[in-house]
Design an enzyme around this catalytic site. Structure first.
Site, short mmCIF file in Angstrom:
data_model
loop_
_atom_site.label_atom_id
_atom_site.label_comp_id
_atom_site.label_asym_id
_atom_site.label_seq_id
_atom_site.Cartn_x
_atom_site.Cartn_y
_atom_site.Cartn_z
N CYS A 1008 0.83 -1.22 0.00
CA CYS A 1008 0.00 0.00 0.00
C CYS A 1008 0.86 1.25 0.00
O CYS A 1008 0.48 2.28 -0.59
CB CYS A 1008 -0.89 0.04 1.24
SG CYS A 1008 -1.66 -1.52 1.64
N TYR A 1009 1.99 1.19 0.69
CA TYR A 1009 2.80 2.39 0.91
C TYR A 1009 4.19 2.29 0.27
O TYR A 1009 5.01 3.19 0.44
CB TYR A 1009 2.96 2.64 2.42
CG TYR A 1009 1.64 2.71 3.14
CD1 TYR A 1009 0.79 3.80 2.98
CD2 TYR A 1009 1.24 1.65 3.96
CE1 TYR A 1009 -0.44 3.84 3.63
CE2 TYR A 1009 0.01 1.70 4.62
CZ TYR A 1009 -0.84 2.79 4.45
OH TYR A 1009 -2.05 2.84 5.09
#
Length: 1040
Positions: A1008-1009
């Protein structure tokens, strides 16, 4: 010296009463004191004006309506000898013209005087006066400098030095060119239909009128009962009320026009004569018994003609090479019996004027000009010592020309000293030329030999060079800028149907004077307003002109308007932003023209890169708000909205627009749900609003079928909410996009697999395509379209191996042979070879028919195609039909299902912002890897820095990986091995350390990051081993 002949029964030959008794053969003409050479003769029906070199005008002939401009002795009804018009004694007259019974004279200051019959308003004095005996100045033209006048029977036309044409008098046949239902006019009226056209000559016949432009285009209007306007056979109108370009004369190089009562003759550059109109008296010179409609060349004239003149019913030509004067046609044929002295003028109407001169009557005489009237002809001669003009003078050379720039004038301006008389004169010259679209266009006309069909009629490179030269003098810059803004732009031809009138719009962007910082904005803003005020017809013609421009000149126009748009960006949030709209509307017209020209400029030339970032969210909101209220708000009240002009967005800006739009929709659903929730709380209702998100819970073990089943049950409105995916039986947490990304990765991977049966592959390395005979139910293609739409709408890059052709079709653009080469290189190259085959034995050698094999099927491209061979004549058609079959006909049903599902989720209008290649990149990313930038953009947390030993070892190992391994690492880190459309800058790897992890652990990633949790490794070999292990086991969101 002069010569004359004809039937001067009223004294119009000026040879005395003795010569008025009958027809007079060619002889020496009347002379005045000093033996001057005749400068001009103008002949009405029964009167004549003779202009001498000192500016004196003498008149002779009938004076029943005062057309002689002088009082006669008591008892006289005409003048048999020329006498000076005393009322013009103080003037230096340079040009004269006669109507049937009225007269005009132009003095050296450009003022016009009129006298004679005025009942139809032909005197231009502002009243319908029966007659005026004394010449009077036409006040309606006093502010102008007139250089030419011409008279019809009952109307008059004038050409001003600034290129404007004026007409007055009778308009029963439309001869004034002012439009239908316009009555006769007693004062001069501007013929606006000719605005902007650089007119070289005006000519009038009995009830018809012509204007000839400097580029050789002939415009005719007025009476056309005898086809005297030269219009084509299909145009049988007896009256034409506005100037109409005569197509038949466009390419023959007309340099001079002369008109009779109901016929017309034109002289061309090569000395040919073309005639058309009434031939009842033989005045057209066509010796064929059948008259052809439209202009026809007088073939029997032996040699190039130097000059021509039309009488009412005959035509006169002169050939300087042979010295011959030839006349064809007769006088008016009216049989009068028992004539008496009282109707002496009537008796002479039945005669053959052409019989009064023979071809060699003037041999040995140096003819200067010829003039023809109803009953009489005049010839002016050159002095014997005038060797320069021994071959005669072209009639076009005798006409005064409108003002225009030339090298002499430029050199004079550049050399003048400020404050002198020459300086004042130069300022006046600049004022005329730079206030007039016609004069400025005339300054840069291409030679007629350089003109191409539908090409640009002005030399833009010459204009660019001249304007650059003029900018070296500040006072010239200031003068030009003032007159462009104050006079020329307000006077632009906004409703002209004539292409050459609109050349000024091509010239103005080349005027480097306007690019001075303080000048550009007001000039371009005014020009944009003018272009947007054009009639639809004129606007369409201008766009066609733009399509003819080379890339350099078209781009100059585009960049000029873009530059001013950028200057207006600081006012985006203020009411002043509305001023930007006209600029964008012109850019839209230019964009459309560029598209019609098959993209002379690349699309990127229209991008305004400054419109991005902070402008986008506000603009998307404005756009959607405007769409919702478009019927209730006035356009003038609408602020500028860039989304209405998507061609100015570069790909990054378009993508931002698309993403913000979908984000606003998703957030809007959440806000609406919160409002309903609060409202229900206030009303003490227990009802809950609809979920503001789209929760999709699927089984990992039966991912595709479970997903398709769930999607088939979802309402359309839910599809436009934020998608939140959860795998059944797995921990529910905050999904920052990783689970959704993994979901699309797996579901697409399975559905595009050949074993699944939805798509076919021509070979393993090729993109996928729809099958001609699907093995799965049609509904699955609809649901697959929804899935593709959902991934785009939720800003997920999912690799779906479609070719570019699918994105073309989604944007209503036709796939081409190049697309077939991508889908099936073997077939594509074969078809290219067919197109490239140039030999005549194509049928025998290639043996191809309109029957092809595709997707394991034999199919006829046309009925009975297997028996129709492909040859050089039909090979393009064959290739087009093959391409059409593959991309359209063979897959129509399943493609339409896919498209229906795709647009269930996505807004078709916003996707049209993109070009097919751009949409493809937004949907599936690209492979434009830049691994050095990937390292440069890295972010380090905690103990890690670029110089940390583990980090240095990592980058050494990473750069030694194969491309496939690097892509595998990207998939491990981000959930996708594709690059977003924004580029590598969007992928910032973030290094972090987990305190409990040792070098026995493999690296972990939070997709996600884009966080890489990297243990400290003691050796480079250890790091390489663990990193490759992580890459090889990059599947499953469990690694988060």
């Amino acid at each position: 010296m002069s010569y004359c002949w004809g039937a001067g029964s009223c004294g119009q030959l000026g040879l005395g009463e003795a010569a008025a008794g009958g027809p007079v053969r060619c002889r020496r003409g009347p002379e005045v004191g000093g033996g001057w050479t005749l400068l001009e003769a103008a002949c009405g029906e029964r009167h004549t004006l003779l202009l001498w070199p000192d500016g004196t005008v003498c008149s002779c002939g009938a004076n029943a309506r005062g057309q002689l401009g002088r009082k006669l002795r008591p008892g006289q009804w005409g003048g048999y000898t020329p006498e000076q018009i005393q009322a013009l004694e103080a003037q230096i007259i340079v040009h004269v013209s006669c109507g049937k019974e009225h007269s005009l004279a132009v003095c050296n200051r450009g003022k016009v005087f009129s006298w004679g019959a005025g009942s139809e308003g032909q005197l231009g004095t502002g009243e319908f006066k029966e007659q005026s005996l004394i010449p009077k100045k036409i006040d309606g033209l006093s502010a102008l400098r007139i250089i030419q006048v011409t008279c019809g029977h009952f109307h008059s036309v004038a050409l001003a030095q600034d290129g404007r044409v004026f007409s007055w008098g009778q308009n029963t046949h439309g001869q004034l060119g002012l439009g239908q239902e316009i009555p006769s006019q007693p004062s001069p009226q501007h013929v606006t239909s000719l605005s902007g056209i650089p007119v070289a000559q005006v000519a009038a016949g009995g009830g018809h009128t012509f204007a000839l432009s400097l580029s050789g285009v002939v415009y005719g209007w007025g009476r056309n009962n005898a086809r005297q306007l030269g219009l084509n056979h299909a145009n049988t109108r007896e009256q034409v009320f506005k100037p109409y370009a005569v197509a038949a004369l466009k390419t023959i190089g007309v340099v001079y026009i002369s008109c009779g009562d109901e016929h017309t003759a034109v002289l061309t550059q090569d000395g040919s004569v073309f005639t058309f109109g009434d031939d009842s008296a033989g005045q057209l010179g066509h010796r064929s018994s059948t008259q052809m409609p439209g202009p026809e060349k007088v073939e029997w004239i032996d040699g190039p003609v130097s000059h021509l003149a039309c009488g009412s019913y005959h035509t006169l030509v002169y050939m300087s090479t042979s010295g011959q004067v030839i006349s064809f046609g007769r006088g008016p044929q009216r049989h009068i019996e028992n004539g008496t002295a009282s109707n002496r003028g009537e008796q002479t109407q039945n005669f053959d004027i052409s019989s009064l001169v023979s071809a060699n009557d003037l041999s040995g005489v140096q003819v200067k000009m010829i003039f023809a009237g109803t009953y009489v002809n005049f010839v002016s001669t050159l002095p014997s010592q005038d060797l320069e003009h021994a071959r005669g003078i072209s009639p076009a050379d005798t006409l005064q020309k409108i003002s225009r720039l030339d090298r002499t004038l430029i050199d004079k301006w550049m050399a003048v000293t400020v404050g002198t008389d020459e300086f004042q004169e130069a300022k006046r010259e600049i004022a005329v030329i730079f206030s007039s679209p016609a004069c400025l266009s005339a300054s840069f006309l291409k030679p007629s030999s350089a003109l191409e069909a539908n090409g640009v009629g002005v030399d833009l490179q010459k204009a660019r060079d001249v304007f650059d030269e003029l900018t070296k003098k500040e006072w010239i810059v200031n003068q030009i800028n003032y007159y462009l803004l104050a006079e020329l732009i307000p006077g632009l031809p906004l409703r002209s149907p004539h292409r050459e009138a609109l050349s000024i719009f091509l010239l103005l962007p080349e005027c480097s004077v306007i690019y001075k910082e303080q000048n550009l904005e007001p000039f371009v803003m005014q020009l944009a307003q003018a272009i947007n005020s054009m009639s639809d017809r004129s606007s369409n013609i201008l766009e066609k002109c733009w399509t003819s421009l080379s890339a350099s000149f078209l781009d100059n126009v585009v960049q000029m308007f873009k530059k001013v748009v950028v200057s207006q960006l600081p006012f985006y949030a203020s009411p002043r932003s509305r001023d930007t709209k006209p600029l964008l509307e012109v850019l839209e017209k230019l964009y459309r023209a560029n598209r019609k020209a098959n993209y002379t400029l690349q699309l990127s030339n229209f991008y305004i890169d400054e419109i991005s970032g902070t402008f986008i969210p506000t603009d998307v909101a404005r756009w959607r708000s405007w769409q919702a209220t478009t019927n209730s708000c006035h356009e003038d009240d609408v602020p500028v909205i860039f989304c209405r002009f998507p061609f100015i967005f570069n790909l990054v800006s378009k993508t931002q627009v698309f993403h913000f739009d979908s984000f606003f929709m998703q957030e809007g659903a959440k806000v609406e749900a919160q409002l309903i929730l609060k409202q229900n709380e206030l009303l003490r209702k227990s009802e809950l609003p609809e979920l503001p998100v789209f929760p999709l819970q699927v089984k990992r073990s039966n991912l595709v079928e479970d997903t398709l089943r769930k999607l088939s049950l979802v309402e359309d409105s839910v599809l436009k909410k934020q998608l939140l995916v959860q795998f059944e039986g797995e921990l529910r947490g905050l999904d920052a996009g990783g689970v959704t990304l993994e979901f699309f990765l797996y579901v697409f991977e399975e559905m595009v697999n050949p074993q699944y049966g939805m798509f076919v592959y021509c070979d393993p390395a090729s993109p996928m395509w729809f099958p001609t005979s699907p093995s799965v139910e049609k509904k699955k293609y609809f649901l697959f379209g929804i899935l593709c739409g959902l991934s785009l709408f939720n800003r997920i890059i999912a690799f779906i191996p479609f070719p570019l052709a699918i994105f073309k079709k989604l944007l209503d653009k036709k796939p081409s042979l190049e697309d077939l080469k991508e889908l099936s290189p073997v077939v594509g190259k074969s078809l290219q070879a067919v197109l490239d085959y140039e030999y005549d034995d194509i049928e025998e050698n290639l043996q191809i028919h309109y029957c092809v094999s595709w997707d394991n099927k034999e199919v006829d491209l046309i009925p009975d195609g297997s028996s129709i061979a492909v040859n050089n004549k039909n090979k393009k058609d064959f290739v087009n039909k093959y391409v059409d079959y593959v991309f359209n006909k063979s897959v129509e049903v399943v493609y339409e299902e896919f498209k229906r599902g795709f647009y269930k989720v996505l807004d078709r209008e916003i996707l049209r912002f993109f070009q097919p290649q751009e949409l493809m990149e937004v949907a599936i990313g690209n492979a434009n890897y830049d691994w050095n930038k990937f390292e440069k953009n890295a972010v380090y947390w905690g103990m890690y820095t670029p110089s940390h030993p583990t980090i240095k070892m990592f980058w050494k190992v990473f750069h030694e990986l194969t491309v496939a391994q690097k892509k595998g690492f990207l998939l491990f880190l981000t959930g996708s091995d594709r690059i977003p459309v924004m580029g590598m800058d969007c992928i910032k790897i973030k290094f972090n350390q987990h305190m409990t992890m040792s070098e026995d652990h493999i690296p972990e990633a939070q997709t996600c990051y884009h966080i890489l949790i990297l243990p400290q490794y003691s050796t480079i070999e250890k790091l390489r081993e663990k990193l490759l292990l992580a890459i090889d086991n990059n599947r499953g969101f469990g690694k988060n």
